[in-house]
Design an enzyme around this catalytic site. Structure first.
Site, PDB file in Angstrom:
ATOM      1  N   HIS A 161     -65.668 -75.217 -27.742  1.00 49.60           N
ATOM      2  CA  HIS A 161     -64.606 -75.291 -26.745  1.00 49.60           C
ATOM      3  C   HIS A 161     -65.231 -75.665 -25.411  1.00 49.60           C
ATOM      4  O   HIS A 161     -66.354 -75.263 -25.105  1.00 49.60           O
ATOM      5  CB  HIS A 161     -63.878 -73.937 -26.643  1.00 49.60           C
ATOM      6  CG  HIS A 161     -62.575 -74.007 -25.906  1.00 49.60           C
ATOM      7  ND1 HIS A 161     -62.506 -73.977 -24.528  1.00 49.60           N
ATOM      8  CD2 HIS A 161     -61.297 -74.092 -26.356  1.00 49.60           C
ATOM      9  CE1 HIS A 161     -61.236 -74.043 -24.166  1.00 49.60           C
ATOM     10  NE2 HIS A 161     -60.480 -74.122 -25.250  1.00 49.60           N
ATOM     11  N   ASP A 199     -57.885 -73.000 -32.680  1.00 53.71           N
ATOM     12  CA  ASP A 199     -57.389 -73.893 -33.730  1.00 53.71           C
ATOM     13  C   ASP A 199     -57.982 -73.583 -35.097  1.00 53.71           C
ATOM     14  O   ASP A 199     -57.379 -73.896 -36.120  1.00 53.71           O
ATOM     15  CB  ASP A 199     -57.707 -75.346 -33.364  1.00 53.71           C
ATOM     16  CG  ASP A 199     -57.055 -75.772 -32.071  1.00 53.71           C
ATOM     17  OD1 ASP A 199     -55.832 -75.617 -31.962  1.00 53.71           O
ATOM     18  OD2 ASP A 199     -57.767 -76.250 -31.171  1.00 53.71           O
TER      19      ASP A 199
END
Length: 377
Positions: free
Chosen positions: A260, A314
């Site tokens: 991320h 996700d």
């Protein structure tokens, strides 16, 4: 002196906000002062939306009023319902969601009213309508009649009801409710920024949200959760994990759902989704991809040891949504359906203290040169 360019605006503060704080080193996510773990355990999506729009938790009466407002706004306009039938099967659901927002704005005579009171009404309308749009779109493309919303169901449970025509059990409803809380807000991400850019021109909230949806549609932002599902499909079984991952890394490609821009440790939302996944998997016939996600996570932890690459939101949302019976091409639209609370909250801040977003660009083109007539070139 060489001027510094922040590619992707990384590390640049573009505004101040009271909505969200992220500590990427600690893996900490805070909504308006409340830790995401506390909200996931105790709150609901409706209450979280109120928190983001008002910077405080609601009283019982205020929460009931918001729920009533959302129930009232769930049905689609006749025009939106007709357009749904025209476009179904011709475009992807994310585009259908974008179109529905534009239509809602076109039909709202108060769309240009940028007062805080009216903006909150628009925020509630969009929050209520998005689940209906997605559920009806999915029903229609299956050749089924839309399932009308139910006033006796909460926001999350009602979506699952409209989507599948079956009332979710208590666990399914709660898992999806928490998943929506986790996706509701995330500071200055790409889609939020694009919404603020649009709003900064004093365009209306509907147009700003359409901009956000268009941005979220990209695979490097909201599309990552669907990409995770495709990865799991491609792997198929646990035995294929080493070969698939090794080949992927050898090509210099990334494993979707891992890493991320902000978090340098495990995304706290991924921790919560994994916990929810275990609860769903205990009774789900579709636990295959959740189990595969766990094995993939473990293999990557060994393979990428020493690198700050950990699961993000996700990574587990793909298998959790699969166990809830949600088709993979709705994962990103559901992201938007949840993030509408955060998008609109940021827009409330932007409109309240607006300044046109107009950055500079460093010119690296040709030096000044004379114009050469066409016949002399």
């Amino acid at each position: 002196m060489t001027e510094v360019i922040a590619r992707g605006l990384e590390g640049v503060n573009v505004t101040a906000t009271k909505l969200c704080r992220i500590d990427g080193q600690k893996g900490e996510l805070i909504y308006a002062g409340y830790n995401i773990f506390d909200l996931a355990e105790h709150s609901t999506f409706e209450e979280t939306a109120f928190l983001l729009w008002n910077l405080r938790l609601p009283t019982r009466d205020e929460l009931e009023q918001l729920k009533a407002d959302l129930r009232r706004e769930r049905p689609l306009s006749d025009l939106n319902a007709r357009v749904q039938r025209e476009i179904v099967g011709k475009i992807r659901p994310m585009r259908a969601l974008e179109i529905s927002v534009i239509i809602a704005g076109a039909l709202d005579p108060k769309s240009s009213d940028l007062s805080q009171e009216q903006l909150k009404k628009t925020a509630a309308l969009l929050t209520a309508r998005m689940p209906t749009v997605l559920a009806q779109y999915h029903r229609l493309r299956q050749g089924l009649d839309p399932v009308p919303p139910r006033d006796d169901l909460g926001h999350a449970a009602n979506f699952l009801w409209m989507l599948k025509g079956e009332e979710p059990n208590e666990l399914e409803a709660r898992v999806f409710d928490v998943a929506m809380i986790l996706h509701a807000e995330h500071e200055m991400n790409a889609s939020t920024f694009s919404a603020l850019v649009t709003a900064s021109t004093l365009s209306d909230m509907y147009s700003a949200i359409a901009s956000a949806i268009g941005t979220l549609k990209g695979p490097l932002h909201g599309g990552a959760n669907e990409a995770v599902y495709r990865t799991l499909e491609a792997i198929g079984t646990e035995e294929n994990i080493p070969r698939y991952v090794d080949d992927l890394l050898a090509r210099g490609e990334r494993v979707m759902g891992i890493g991320h821009r902000v978090y340098k440790t495990t995304d706290p939302r991924a921790i919560i989704l994994e916990q929810l996944g275990h609860k769903l998997a205990a009774t789900s016939p579709d636990r295959k991809y959740f189990d595969l996600s766990l094995k993939l996570r473990d293999y990557l932890a060994k393979k990428l040891e020493g690198k700050p690459l950990y699961p993000n939101v996700d990574f587990f949302s793909a298998s959790v949504y699969k166990m809830l019976g949600i088709p993979s091409d709705l994962y990103t639209p559901i992201f938007a359906m949840s993030r509408i609370a955060g998008w609109t909250a940021h827009l409330l801040e932007q409109y309240a203290d607006n300044r046109l977003v107009r950055p500079n660009a460093l010119y690296e083109g040709a030096d000044p040169r004379p114009y050469v007539p066409l016949e002399q070139r």
